[in-house]
Design a protein around this motif. Structure first.
Motif, mmCIF file in Angstrom:
data_model
loop_
_atom_site.group_PDB
_atom_site.id
_atom_site.type_symbol
_atom_site.label_atom_id
_atom_site.label_comp_id
_atom_site.label_asym_id
_atom_site.label_seq_id
_atom_site.Cartn_x
_atom_site.Cartn_y
_atom_site.Cartn_z
ATOM 1 N N GLN A 22 47.058 -39.335 36.441
ATOM 2 C CA GLN A 22 47.460 -40.755 36.283
ATOM 3 C C GLN A 22 46.679 -41.405 35.577
ATOM 4 N N GLY A 23 47.146 -41.942 34.141
ATOM 5 C CA GLY A 23 46.211 -42.371 33.132
ATOM 6 C C GLY A 23 45.134 -41.841 32.819
ATOM 7 N N SER A 24 43.732 -42.342 33.318
ATOM 8 C CA SER A 24 42.556 -41.727 32.755
ATOM 9 C C SER A 24 42.105 -40.895 33.976
ATOM 10 N N MET A 25 42.940 -41.042 35.284
ATOM 11 C CA MET A 25 42.449 -40.347 36.340
ATOM 12 C C MET A 25 43.190 -38.969 36.699
ATOM 13 N N ALA A 26 42.367 -37.852 36.696
ATOM 14 C CA ALA A 26 43.038 -36.323 36.647
ATOM 15 C C ALA A 26 42.850 -36.064 38.024
ATOM 16 N N ASN A 27 44.077 -35.113 38.248
ATOM 17 C CA ASN A 27 44.189 -34.514 39.531
ATOM 18 C C ASN A 27 44.246 -35.547 40.672
ATOM 19 N N VAL A 28 44.855 -36.566 40.749
ATOM 20 C CA VAL A 28 45.227 -37.520 41.770
ATOM 21 C C VAL A 28 46.188 -36.853 42.810
ATOM 22 N N ILE A 29 45.424 -36.844 44.084
ATOM 23 C CA ILE A 29 46.399 -36.359 45.026
ATOM 24 C C ILE A 29 47.627 -37.167 45.434
ATOM 25 N N VAL A 30 48.852 -37.015 45.295
ATOM 26 C CA VAL A 30 49.764 -37.660 45.422
ATOM 27 C C VAL A 30 50.748 -37.318 46.652
ATOM 28 N N HIS A 31 50.263 -35.900 47.220
ATOM 29 C CA HIS A 31 51.216 -35.707 48.310
ATOM 30 C C HIS A 31 50.343 -34.538 49.227
ATOM 31 N N LEU A 54 51.237 -39.845 49.093
ATOM 32 C CA LEU A 54 49.891 -40.943 49.264
ATOM 33 C C LEU A 54 49.923 -41.924 48.029
ATOM 34 N N PRO A 55 49.631 -43.093 48.357
ATOM 35 C CA PRO A 55 49.537 -44.147 47.236
ATOM 36 C C PRO A 55 48.460 -43.805 46.254
ATOM 37 N N ALA A 56 48.862 -44.205 45.178
ATOM 38 C CA ALA A 56 47.830 -44.222 43.798
ATOM 39 C C ALA A 56 46.729 -44.803 44.220
ATOM 40 N N PRO A 57 45.523 -44.012 43.885
ATOM 41 C CA PRO A 57 44.180 -44.963 44.034
ATOM 42 C C PRO A 57 44.018 -46.030 43.063
ATOM 43 N N GLN A 58 42.893 -46.946 43.405
ATOM 44 C CA GLN A 58 42.574 -47.967 42.504
ATOM 45 C C GLN A 58 41.494 -47.007 41.492
ATOM 46 N N SER A 59 41.539 -47.419 40.275
ATOM 47 C CA SER A 59 40.451 -46.566 39.418
ATOM 48 C C SER A 59 39.174 -46.879 40.045
ATOM 49 N N ILE A 63 38.065 -41.010 43.579
ATOM 50 C CA ILE A 63 37.325 -39.952 43.728
ATOM 51 C C ILE A 63 37.634 -38.703 42.963
ATOM 52 N N GLN A 64 36.710 -38.313 42.069
ATOM 53 C CA GLN A 64 37.121 -36.959 41.330
ATOM 54 C C GLN A 64 37.488 -35.833 42.147
ATOM 55 N N PHE A 65 38.463 -35.134 41.840
ATOM 56 C CA PHE A 65 38.895 -33.886 42.703
ATOM 57 C C PHE A 65 37.883 -32.930 43.261
#
Length: 115
Positions: A22-31, A54-59, A63-65
């Motif tokens: 998601q944008g500059s955030m890699a491997n965001v847990i979404v589910h 799971l909702p998208a985190p704020q930048s 937390i890095q994966f």
């Protein structure tokens, strides 16, 4: 018999997770898939499994994966599940039903009039 006022101790575990960039955030847990087990004072327990987006985190809180812990993800799942009062009540009803089935099981019997 357990009811809505029965005090349960809960333990949580995780199953599969799904990630997305998601944008500059890699491997965001979404589910995440999860299991919650509720145990009463007599050590009887029931469990409920679910899956939740799971909702998208704020930048600024991302937390890095590679730095995530199981506790991080469980706390996010708990927040989503427990803050949805009707869903949390439903889960507790299912757990209590399982505990009651242990304490007072339903059994099959032959009809007394059967040959």
């Amino acid at each position: 018999m357990a009811d809505a006022n029965t005090v349960l101790n809960y333990s949580w575990s995780l199953g599969d997770i799904k990630v997305q960039n998601q944008g500059s955030m890699a491997n965001v847990i979404v589910h995440a898939t999860w299991t919650v087990t509720g145990t009463d004072a007599n050590n009887n327990s029931g469990k409920h499994q679910g899956a939740i987006p799971l909702p998208a985190p704020q930048s600024n809180t991302f937390i890095q994966f590679s730095s995530l812990t199981q506790n991080n993800v469980i706390s996010w799942v708990q927040s989503e599940v427990q803050n949805n009062a009707p869903y949390w009540a439903h889960i507790n009803e299912r757990i209590i039903d399982q505990i009651n089935a242990i304490e007072s099981p339903v059994i099959s019997m032959t009809n007394p009039w059967a040959p």
